[in-house]
Scaffold this motif. Structure first.
Motif, PDB file in Angstrom:
ATOM      1  N   LEU A   1       0.837  -1.180   0.000  1.00 57.51           N
ATOM      2  CA  LEU A   1       0.000   0.000   0.000  1.00 57.51           C
ATOM      3  C   LEU A   1       0.874   1.232   0.000  1.00 57.51           C
ATOM      4  CD1 LEU A   1      -0.270   1.605   3.010  1.00 57.51           C
ATOM      5  CD2 LEU A   1      -1.237  -0.596   3.590  1.00 57.51           C
ATOM      6  N   ARG A   2       0.330   2.302  -0.529  1.00 56.45           N
ATOM      7  CA  ARG A   2       1.028   3.582  -0.504  1.00 56.45           C
ATOM      8  C   ARG A   2       0.298   4.478   0.468  1.00 56.45           C
ATOM      9  NH1 ARG A   2       1.854   3.641  -6.746  1.00 56.45           N
ATOM     10  NH2 ARG A   2      -0.288   3.162  -6.454  1.00 56.45           N
ATOM     11  N   LEU A   3       1.045   5.042   1.374  1.00 52.76           N
ATOM     12  CA  LEU A   3       0.503   5.902   2.410  1.00 52.76           C
ATOM     13  C   LEU A   3       0.955   7.322   2.130  1.00 52.76           C
ATOM     14  CD1 LEU A   3      -0.919   6.170   5.174  1.00 52.76           C
ATOM     15  CD2 LEU A   3       1.299   5.708   6.231  1.00 52.76           C
ATOM     16  N   PHE A   4       0.004   8.196   1.835  1.00 56.40           N
ATOM     17  CA  PHE A   4       0.298   9.608   1.594  1.00 56.40           C
ATOM     18  C   PHE A   4      -0.082  10.381   2.848  1.00 56.40           C
ATOM     19  CE2 PHE A   4      -0.553   7.856  -2.600  1.00 56.40           C
ATOM     20  CZ  PHE A   4       0.515   8.350  -3.335  1.00 56.40           C
ATOM     21  N   VAL A   5       0.824  11.177   3.331  1.00 56.98           N
ATOM     22  CA  VAL A   5       0.564  11.987   4.531  1.00 56.98           C
ATOM     23  C   VAL A   5       0.873  13.447   4.203  1.00 56.98           C
ATOM     24  CG1 VAL A   5       0.990  10.137   6.187  1.00 56.98           C
ATOM     25  CG2 VAL A   5       2.888  11.529   5.403  1.00 56.98           C
ATOM     26  N   PRO A   6       0.149  14.370   4.834  1.00 57.84           N
ATOM     27  CA  PRO A   6       0.431  15.786   4.575  1.00 57.84           C
ATOM     28  C   PRO A   6       1.855  16.143   4.999  1.00 57.84           C
ATOM     29  CG  PRO A   6      -1.636  15.501   5.756  1.00 57.84           C
ATOM     30  CD  PRO A   6      -0.960  14.170   5.740  1.00 57.84           C
ATOM     31  N   ASP A   7       2.438  17.118   4.310  1.00 58.18           N
ATOM     32  CA  ASP A   7       3.795  17.564   4.627  1.00 58.18           C
ATOM     33  C   ASP A   7       3.856  18.268   5.981  1.00 58.18           C
ATOM     34  OD1 ASP A   7       4.901  16.588   2.286  1.00 58.18           O
ATOM     35  OD2 ASP A   7       4.431  18.413   1.176  1.00 58.18           O
ATOM     36  N   SER A   8       2.747  18.865   6.390  1.00 59.47           N
ATOM     37  CA  SER A   8       2.736  19.573   7.671  1.00 59.47           C
ATOM     38  C   SER A   8       1.351  19.497   8.283  1.00 59.47           C
ATOM     39  CB  SER A   8       3.130  21.043   7.464  1.00 59.47           C
ATOM     40  OG  SER A   8       2.170  21.674   6.636  1.00 59.47           O
ATOM     41  N   GLY A   9       1.273  19.850   9.545  1.00 62.45           N
ATOM     42  CA  GLY A   9      -0.004  19.837  10.242  1.00 62.45           C
ATOM     43  C   GLY A   9      -0.377  18.466  10.744  1.00 62.45           C
ATOM     44  N   THR A  10      -1.493  18.403  11.409  1.00 60.71           N
ATOM     45  CA  THR A  10      -2.013  17.148  11.945  1.00 60.71           C
ATOM     46  C   THR A  10      -3.174  16.689  11.072  1.00 60.71           C
ATOM     47  OG1 THR A  10      -1.425  17.828  14.176  1.00 60.71           O
ATOM     48  CG2 THR A  10      -3.010  16.033  13.979  1.00 60.71           C
ATOM     49  N   PRO A  11      -3.081  15.508  10.458  1.00 62.68           N
ATOM     50  CA  PRO A  11      -4.182  15.028   9.609  1.00 62.68           C
ATOM     51  C   PRO A  11      -5.477  14.922  10.402  1.00 62.68           C
ATOM     52  CG  PRO A  11      -2.232  13.651   9.352  1.00 62.68           C
ATOM     53  CD  PRO A  11      -1.967  14.570  10.500  1.00 62.68           C
ATOM     54  N   LYS A  12      -6.573  15.239   9.738  1.00 58.36           N
ATOM     55  CA  LYS A  12      -7.885  15.224  10.384  1.00 58.36           C
ATOM     56  C   LYS A  12      -8.706  13.991  10.028  1.00 58.36           C
ATOM     57  CE  LYS A  12      -7.605  19.480  12.006  1.00 58.36           C
ATOM     58  NZ  LYS A  12      -6.353  19.626  12.699  1.00 58.36           N
ATOM     59  N   GLY A  13      -8.166  13.104   9.237  1.00 61.68           N
ATOM     60  CA  GLY A  13      -8.930  11.928   8.854  1.00 61.68           C
ATOM     61  C   GLY A  13      -8.122  11.027   7.938  1.00 61.68           C
ATOM     62  N   THR A  14      -8.786  10.010   7.439  1.00 59.68           N
ATOM     63  CA  THR A  14      -8.149   9.042   6.556  1.00 59.68           C
ATOM     64  C   THR A  14      -9.017   8.865   5.323  1.00 59.68           C
ATOM     65  OG1 THR A  14      -7.265   7.876   8.460  1.00 59.68           O
ATOM     66  CG2 THR A  14      -7.332   6.655   6.403  1.00 59.68           C
ATOM     67  N   PHE A  15      -8.374   8.717   4.192  1.00 59.69           N
ATOM     68  CA  PHE A  15      -9.065   8.485   2.928  1.00 59.69           C
ATOM     69  C   PHE A  15      -8.470   7.219   2.332  1.00 59.69           C
ATOM     70  CE2 PHE A  15      -9.457   8.892  -1.650  1.00 59.69           C
ATOM     71  CZ  PHE A  15     -10.793   9.248  -1.794  1.00 59.69           C
ATOM     72  N   LEU A  16      -9.305   6.229   2.048  1.00 58.04           N
ATOM     73  CA  LEU A  16      -8.830   4.959   1.505  1.00 58.04           C
ATOM     74  C   LEU A  16      -9.314   4.819   0.076  1.00 58.04           C
ATOM     75  CD1 LEU A  16      -7.532   2.143   1.864  1.00 58.04           C
ATOM     76  CD2 LEU A  16      -9.762   1.357   2.644  1.00 58.04           C
ATOM     77  N   LEU A  17      -8.394   4.550  -0.831  1.00 47.41           N
ATOM     78  CA  LEU A  17      -8.728   4.333  -2.230  1.00 47.41           C
ATOM     79  C   LEU A  17      -8.114   3.014  -2.666  1.00 47.41           C
ATOM     80  CD1 LEU A  17      -9.726   5.309  -5.069  1.00 47.41           C
ATOM     81  CD2 LEU A  17      -7.437   6.254  -5.361  1.00 47.41           C
ATOM     82  N   ILE A  18      -8.943   2.110  -3.146  1.00 45.83           N
ATOM     83  CA  ILE A  18      -8.437   0.859  -3.695  1.00 45.83           C
ATOM     84  C   ILE A  18      -8.186   1.111  -5.170  1.00 45.83           C
ATOM     85  CG2 ILE A  18      -8.958  -1.567  -4.158  1.00 45.83           C
ATOM     86  CD1 ILE A  18     -10.703  -1.469  -1.587  1.00 45.83           C
ATOM     87  N   ASP A  19      -6.938   1.027  -5.575  1.00 44.39           N
ATOM     88  CA  ASP A  19      -6.521   1.413  -6.919  1.00 44.39           C
ATOM     89  C   ASP A  19      -6.275   0.178  -7.781  1.00 44.39           C
ATOM     90  OD1 ASP A  19      -5.565   2.714  -9.152  1.00 44.39           O
ATOM     91  OD2 ASP A  19      -3.580   3.066  -8.307  1.00 44.39           O
ATOM     92  N   HIS A  20      -7.332  -0.334  -8.376  1.00 44.44           N
ATOM     93  CA  HIS A  20      -7.195  -1.486  -9.265  1.00 44.44           C
ATOM     94  C   HIS A  20      -6.625  -1.085 -10.619  1.00 44.44           C
ATOM     95  CE1 HIS A  20      -9.253  -4.184  -6.578  1.00 44.44           C
ATOM     96  NE2 HIS A  20     -10.249  -3.322  -6.467  1.00 44.44           N
ATOM     97  N   ARG A  21      -6.631   0.209 -10.903  1.00 45.92           N
ATOM     98  CA  ARG A  21      -6.174   0.698 -12.204  1.00 45.92           C
ATOM     99  C   ARG A  21      -4.668   0.922 -12.247  1.00 45.92           C
ATOM    100  NH1 ARG A  21     -10.504   5.491 -13.463  1.00 45.92           N
ATOM    101  NH2 ARG A  21     -12.383   4.287 -13.062  1.00 45.92           N
TER     102      ARG A  21
END
Length: 107
Positions: free
Chosen positions: A61-81
């Motif tokens: 899996l690839r985990l993208f996190v913001p460069d700064s600040g505290t994340p406010k949630g999680t977004f999950l995308l299943i990328d079959h493409r």
């Protein structure tokens, strides 16, 4: 005389388990996570290895996190493409990672 529930229900539940739900997998014998390090501006590649009684399987899996600040949630995308690039800046209409990351710290 047996009621319908006593006679047919167990038979139907067994048929559902066999043909619809399937059998549960056994508990894994081993579970490891390998953080492959940064693979883009704000991305990490994580490999999950699961060892069971018959074999070992892995998922990446690839985990993208913001460069700064505290994340406010999680977004999950299943990328079959396979259209989500390793860099958070490689957004597409299908996976607007830049917009998601910008919104993750602003709510």
């Amino acid at each position: 005389m047996q009621s319908w529930e006593q006679q047919r229900r167990p038979e139907l539940l067994e048929a559902f388990q066999e043909h619809v739900y399937g059998q549960s997998l056994p508990a894994p014998e081993g579970l490891t996570f390998d953080d492959g390090g940064a693979s883009g501006r704000s991305a990490k590649t994580v490999t999950i290895n699961v060892t069971g009684p018959a074999s070992t399987a892995s998922s990446t899996l690839r985990l993208f996190v913001p460069d700064s600040g505290t994340p406010k949630g999680t977004f999950l995308l299943i990328d079959h493409r396979g259209s989500v690039g390793d860099d958070a800046g490689s957004s597409s209409a299908y996976a607007p990672t830049t917009k998601i990351l910008e919104s993750a710290c602003h709510s």
